[in-house]
Design an enzyme around this catalytic site. Structure first.
Site, PDB file in Angstrom:
ATOM      1  N   LYS A  29     -10.769 -15.505   9.310  1.00 20.23           N
ATOM      2  CA  LYS A  29     -10.911 -14.235   9.943  1.00 20.23           C
ATOM      3  C   LYS A  29     -12.114 -14.173  10.855  1.00 20.23           C
ATOM      4  CE  LYS A  29     -11.755 -10.248   7.820  1.00 20.23           C
ATOM      5  NZ  LYS A  29     -12.921  -9.846   8.789  1.00 20.23           N
ATOM      6  N   GLU A  46      -9.842  -1.866  11.080  1.00 22.98           N
ATOM      7  CA  GLU A  46     -10.755  -0.985  10.363  1.00 22.98           C
ATOM      8  C   GLU A  46     -11.459   0.153  11.251  1.00 22.98           C
ATOM      9  OE1 GLU A  46     -13.459  -3.564   8.742  1.00 22.98           O
ATOM     10  OE2 GLU A  46     -14.770  -1.930   7.816  1.00 22.98           O
ATOM     11  N   ASP A  80     -13.635 -15.643   5.900  1.00 22.19           N
ATOM     12  CA  ASP A  80     -14.285 -14.940   6.876  1.00 22.19           C
ATOM     13  C   ASP A  80     -15.309 -15.664   7.638  1.00 22.19           C
ATOM     14  OD1 ASP A  80     -14.203 -12.411   8.010  1.00 22.19           O
ATOM     15  OD2 ASP A  80     -15.137 -11.097   6.381  1.00 22.19           O
ATOM     16  N   GLU A 117     -14.279 -11.435  13.835  1.00 25.18           N
ATOM     17  CA  GLU A 117     -14.281 -10.033  14.255  1.00 25.18           C
ATOM     18  C   GLU A 117     -14.436 -10.219  15.894  1.00 25.18           C
ATOM     19  OE1 GLU A 117     -17.379  -8.076  12.769  1.00 25.18           O
ATOM     20  OE2 GLU A 117     -16.807  -8.317  10.497  1.00 25.18           O
ATOM     21  N   ASP A 125     -17.061 -11.812   4.355  1.00 25.10           N
ATOM     22  CA  ASP A 125     -18.623 -11.770   4.618  1.00 25.10           C
ATOM     23  C   ASP A 125     -19.122 -10.356   3.993  1.00 25.10           C
ATOM     24  OD1 ASP A 125     -17.754  -9.859   6.507  1.00 25.10           O
ATOM     25  OD2 ASP A 125     -19.083 -10.652   8.231  1.00 25.10           O
ATOM     26  N   SER A 126     -18.295  -9.527   3.556  1.00 26.58           N
ATOM     27  CA  SER A 126     -18.764  -8.480   2.860  1.00 26.58           C
ATOM     28  C   SER A 126     -19.423  -8.937   1.376  1.00 26.58           C
ATOM     29  CB  SER A 126     -17.536  -7.387   2.234  1.00 26.58           C
ATOM     30  OG  SER A 126     -16.587  -8.030   1.874  1.00 26.58           O
TER      31      SER A 126
HETATM   32  O1  KIV Z   1     -15.727  -9.011   4.926  1.00 24.35           O
HETATM   33  C1  KIV Z   1     -14.768  -8.224   4.510  1.00 24.35           C
HETATM   34  O2  KIV Z   1     -14.433  -7.664   3.309  1.00 24.35           O
HETATM   35  C2  KIV Z   1     -13.601  -7.418   5.565  1.00 24.35           C
HETATM   36  C3  KIV Z   1     -12.552  -6.604   5.068  1.00 24.35           C
HETATM   37  C4  KIV Z   1     -12.987  -5.478   4.676  1.00 24.35           C
HETATM   38  C5  KIV Z   1     -11.319  -6.823   5.868  1.00 24.35           C
HETATM   39  O3  KIV Z   1     -13.753  -7.928   6.497  1.00 24.35           O
END
Ligand code: KIV
Length: 290
Positions: free
Chosen positions: A120, A189, A91, A122, A52-53
């Site tokens: 993934k 992280e 994500d 959080e 999600d970055s």
């Molecule tokens: O969204 C992302 O890029 C991340 C990584 C930094 C692990 O969660």
């Protein structure tokens, strides 16, 4: 001679990662948000994360909170079309795994239907119910603890986590709860290296660090950070292996210069008519149009 450090061509699956953890082999993960970045990364890394970055790296947002499931689907589909051999992880964006078990399963299941092999998400203890529900639906889950960017407002900024005793112990407890709930790996992280080392020693699943020191089972860097494509403040854990922004801008400005001074395109870069057709169009005028 090529200096490309290629990953072995083995297709990366979750059992393969588990084997590598036992063998002590380090795991390499990066992000990709489109087909170009996926094609560059795939021969080199073990896990591709459609993170999600994408929100702050590619879409111009200040943080990841505005990223939606629809945006993630769009980017995941682009990466997935390249059929990477690396494990493809999607994500779960903010609010996509908070509202109900049913919505969480639908969102995560949609990612798997678009080609991801895992998701993934959080968070620790508060997300265990959702992790269990996903695992029960055969949706593999990677956890993410420590500096979790979706909690930026609670953390009061992007700050290193786990520096106080109760935070450090909570993180270890959360890591074990996520493992017990069925996570196949954890991203750690922005935490002190000693805390990440303790998590790695005490867990059986692999840990993948970012700003968490050298002791994790693997490391992840955002693609654009590793290649120097991001501007502005660079946290100390980011090692840029190229000045990509400068490199690409210089190349583009050479092309722009060639356009402006008439050096681009050359005759070799142009298509030609046959001699006969050249004569025909030479005699053409707007007034003799048929
Ligand atoms: O969204 C992302 O890029 C991340 C990584 C930094 C692990 O969660």
């Amino acid at each position: 001679m090529s200096h490309i450090s290629k990953a072995p061509l083995e297709r990366v699956t979750i059992p393969v990662l588990q084997r590598w953890k036992v063998e002590g082999r380090r795991i390499v993960m990066t992000t990709a948000y489109d087909a170009v970045t996926a094609r560059i990364a795939d021969p080199v890394v073990d896990i591709i994360l459609v993170g999600d970055s994408v929100g702050n790296v590619c879409l111009g947002f200040d943080n990841t909170l505005p990223v939606s499931v629809a945006m993630m689907n769009h980017h995941l589909e682009a990466v997935s079309r390249t059929r990477p051999r690396a494990l493809l992880v999607a994500d779960m964006p903010f609010l996509s795994f908070h509202l109900s078990i049913e919505k969480t399963i639908r969102n995560a299941g949609g990612f798997l239907q678009r080609g991801a092999a895992a998701v993934k998400l959080e968070g620790g203890a508060t997300r265990i119910e959702m992790v269990r529900a996903l695992v029960d639906c055969e949706i593999p889950v990677m956890g993410h603890l420590g500096l979790t960017p979706q909690s930026v407002n609670v953390m009061g900024g992007f700050k290193v986590q786990g520096r106080k005793a109760d935070d450090a112990l909570r993180l270890l407890d959360d890591a074990h709860r996520l493992q017990e709930a069925g996570c196949f790996a954890l991203v750690l992280e922005g935490i002190p290296a000693e805390l990440a080392a303790r998590a790695r020693e005490s867990l059986t699943i692999p840990t993948i660090g970012i700003g968490a020191g050298p002791s994790c089972s693997g490391q992840v860097l955002v693609f654009h950070d590793a290649l120097g494509l991001t501007e502005g403040h660079r946290p100390k854990f980011v090692r840029a292996y190229a000045d990509g922004f400068q490199l690409l801008q210089e190349a583009l400005s050479r092309w722009a210069g060639d356009v402006r001074n008439g050096a681009f395109p050359s005759p070799q870069e142009s298509y030609r008519l046959s001699d006969e057709l050249r004569d025909t169009i030479a005699t053409w005028t707007p007034s003799n149009r048929s």
